[in-house]
Design an enzyme around this catalytic site. Structure first.
Site, PDB file in Angstrom:
ATOM      1  N   ASP A  17      -5.347   2.222  10.713  1.00 38.17           N
ATOM      2  CA  ASP A  17      -6.768   2.015  10.974  1.00 38.17           C
ATOM      3  C   ASP A  17      -6.913   1.684  12.471  1.00 38.17           C
ATOM      4  OD1 ASP A  17      -9.470   1.550  10.169  1.00 38.17           O
ATOM      5  OD2 ASP A  17      -9.083  -0.571   9.935  1.00 38.17           O
ATOM      6  N   GLY A  43       0.775  -1.244   0.000  1.00 36.12           N
ATOM      7  CA  GLY A  43       0.000   0.000   0.000  1.00 36.12           C
ATOM      8  C   GLY A  43       0.802   1.287   0.000  1.00 36.12           C
ATOM      9  N   PHE A  59     -13.846   2.854   4.035  1.00 35.56           N
ATOM     10  CA  PHE A  59     -12.799   2.089   3.347  1.00 35.56           C
ATOM     11  C   PHE A  59     -12.389   2.844   2.099  1.00 35.56           C
ATOM     12  CE2 PHE A  59     -10.832  -1.180   0.823  1.00 35.56           C
ATOM     13  CZ  PHE A  59     -10.116  -1.902   1.767  1.00 35.56           C
ATOM     14  N   LYS A  71      -7.195   6.914  10.460  1.00 36.27           N
ATOM     15  CA  LYS A  71      -8.624   6.963  10.815  1.00 36.27           C
ATOM     16  C   LYS A  71      -8.709   6.939  12.334  1.00 36.27           C
ATOM     17  CE  LYS A  71      -9.725   3.652   7.235  1.00 36.27           C
ATOM     18  NZ  LYS A  71     -10.388   2.357   6.979  1.00 36.27           N
ATOM     19  N   ASP A 120       0.824   3.262   4.564  1.00 32.48           N
ATOM     20  CA  ASP A 120      -0.251   3.858   3.776  1.00 32.48           C
ATOM     21  C   ASP A 120      -1.357   4.415   4.680  1.00 32.48           C
ATOM     22  OD1 ASP A 120      -1.053   1.324   4.646  1.00 32.48           O
ATOM     23  OD2 ASP A 120      -1.743   0.628   2.693  1.00 32.48           O
ATOM     24  N   ARG A 127      -5.117   0.449  -7.019  1.00 35.39           N
ATOM     25  CA  ARG A 127      -3.919   1.089  -6.458  1.00 35.39           C
ATOM     26  C   ARG A 127      -3.421   2.223  -7.355  1.00 35.39           C
ATOM     27  NH1 ARG A 127      -1.999  -2.288  -2.308  1.00 35.39           N
ATOM     28  NH2 ARG A 127      -2.301  -4.502  -2.645  1.00 35.39           N
TER      29      ARG A 127
HETATM   30  P1  5GP Z   1      -4.731  -1.757  11.094  1.00 37.64           P
HETATM   31  O1  5GP Z   1      -3.867  -2.843  11.640  1.00 37.64           O
HETATM   32  O2  5GP Z   1      -4.265  -0.366  11.457  1.00 37.64           O
HETATM   33  O3  5GP Z   1      -6.180  -1.964  11.465  1.00 37.64           O
HETATM   34  O4  5GP Z   1      -4.743  -1.910   9.520  1.00 37.64           O
HETATM   35  C1  5GP Z   1      -3.701  -1.461   8.743  1.00 37.64           C
HETATM   36  C2  5GP Z   1      -3.747  -2.040   7.361  1.00 37.64           C
HETATM   37  O5  5GP Z   1      -5.082  -2.381   6.931  1.00 37.64           O
HETATM   38  C3  5GP Z   1      -3.268  -0.978   6.374  1.00 37.64           C
HETATM   39  O6  5GP Z   1      -1.860  -1.000   6.248  1.00 37.64           O
HETATM   40  C4  5GP Z   1      -4.010  -1.370   5.113  1.00 37.64           C
HETATM   41  O7  5GP Z   1      -3.271  -2.385   4.435  1.00 37.64           O
HETATM   42  C5  5GP Z   1      -5.313  -1.950   5.607  1.00 37.64           C
HETATM   43  N1  5GP Z   1      -6.379  -0.940   5.598  1.00 37.64           N
HETATM   44  C6  5GP Z   1      -6.941  -0.338   6.668  1.00 37.64           C
HETATM   45  N2  5GP Z   1      -7.881   0.536   6.291  1.00 37.64           N
HETATM   46  C7  5GP Z   1      -7.905   0.502   4.935  1.00 37.64           C
HETATM   47  C8  5GP Z   1      -8.685   1.206   3.947  1.00 37.64           C
HETATM   48  O8  5GP Z   1      -9.544   2.057   4.210  1.00 37.64           O
HETATM   49  N3  5GP Z   1      -8.412   0.892   2.645  1.00 37.64           N
HETATM   50  C9  5GP Z   1      -7.483  -0.041   2.280  1.00 37.64           C
HETATM   51  N4  5GP Z   1      -7.315  -0.241   0.979  1.00 37.64           N
HETATM   52  N5  5GP Z   1      -6.736  -0.704   3.184  1.00 37.64           N
HETATM   53  C10 5GP Z   1      -6.956  -0.445   4.503  1.00 37.64           C
END
Ligand code: 5GP
Length: 179
Positions: A106, A47, A155, A134, A103, A168
């Site tokens: 979340d 990402g 998302f 976020k 990238d 992408r």
């Molecule tokens: P976390 O562990 O912070 O919940 O998730 C991180 C990973 O989830 C990011 O590096 C990404 O790969 C994916 N991710 C989280 N939110 C999004 C989103 O809104 N769109 C996309 N494409 N990937 C996301």
């Protein structure tokens, strides 16, 4: 004549020119902060690839780049925090100034894992630069030194971010419309 499929785009959250402006500003800030060191940028695949390559061109202080690829167990939209390393760094980071380039943050669980894993390798400094965050979704308290944009809970796709490996290549960040 075939009609091109309409991408599942919702609202455009960050336009191309705003992305460019913010990446330039982040590059300037990082160049000043790391003026005296040899920074190692760690891009998290896949990402962060577009963000990292644009950001790196704006950094004027000496820097190197390496990559990690990780997979997070969990559902399509919720990571569990249990992370598997698919590709590790090529170089040791002991004593180095390391900047993780992500990238999107979340829940923060993936980043929390990366910070613990890389932190255990003894870098001199370890910081994070995330294009998107976020805050409403955060479960882990992770410190992000450089943030591109805070976005609401939805998302997103584009500028490196995918939905099932597609989109992408969009030059902007858009919400994925409900299917
Ligand atoms: P976390 O562990 O912070 O919940 O998730 C991180 C990973 O989830 C990011 O590096 C990404 O790969 C994916 N991710 C989280 N939110 C999004 C989103 O809104 N769109 C996309 N494409 N990937 C996301």
């Amino acid at each position: 004549m075939t009609i091109a499929p309409v991408p599942p785009l919702g609202e455009i959250l960050v336009e191309e020119d705003r992305l460019r402006e913010r990446v330039v500003a982040l590059g300037r800030e990082i160049s000043v902060d790391y003026a005296e060191s040899e920074l190692l940028l760690v891009g998290v695949l896949k990402g962060a690839m577009l963000f990292l390559s644009d950001l790196m061109r704006e950094i004027t202080s000496p820097c190197e780049v390496d990559f990690m690829a990780v997979a997070s167990y969990g559902s399509a939209t919720d990571s569990s925090g249990v992370v598997r390393i698919l590709k590790d760094l090529d170089v040791p980071i002991e004593g180095r100034d390391v900047l993780i380039v992500e990238d999107i943050v979340d829940s923060g669980l993936t980043l929390q894992y990366l910070l613990r894993n890389l932190g255990a390798r003894g870098p001199r400094t370890l910081e994070v630069c995330a294009l998107l965050t976020k805050p409403e979704r955060r479960k882990a308290d992770v410190a992000i030194r450089y943030t591109g944009f805070e976005i609401r809970d939805c998302f997103v796709i584009g500028y490196g971010l995918d939905h099932r490996e597609r989109w992408r290549n969009l030059p902007y960040v858009a919400e994925l419309a409900a299917e």
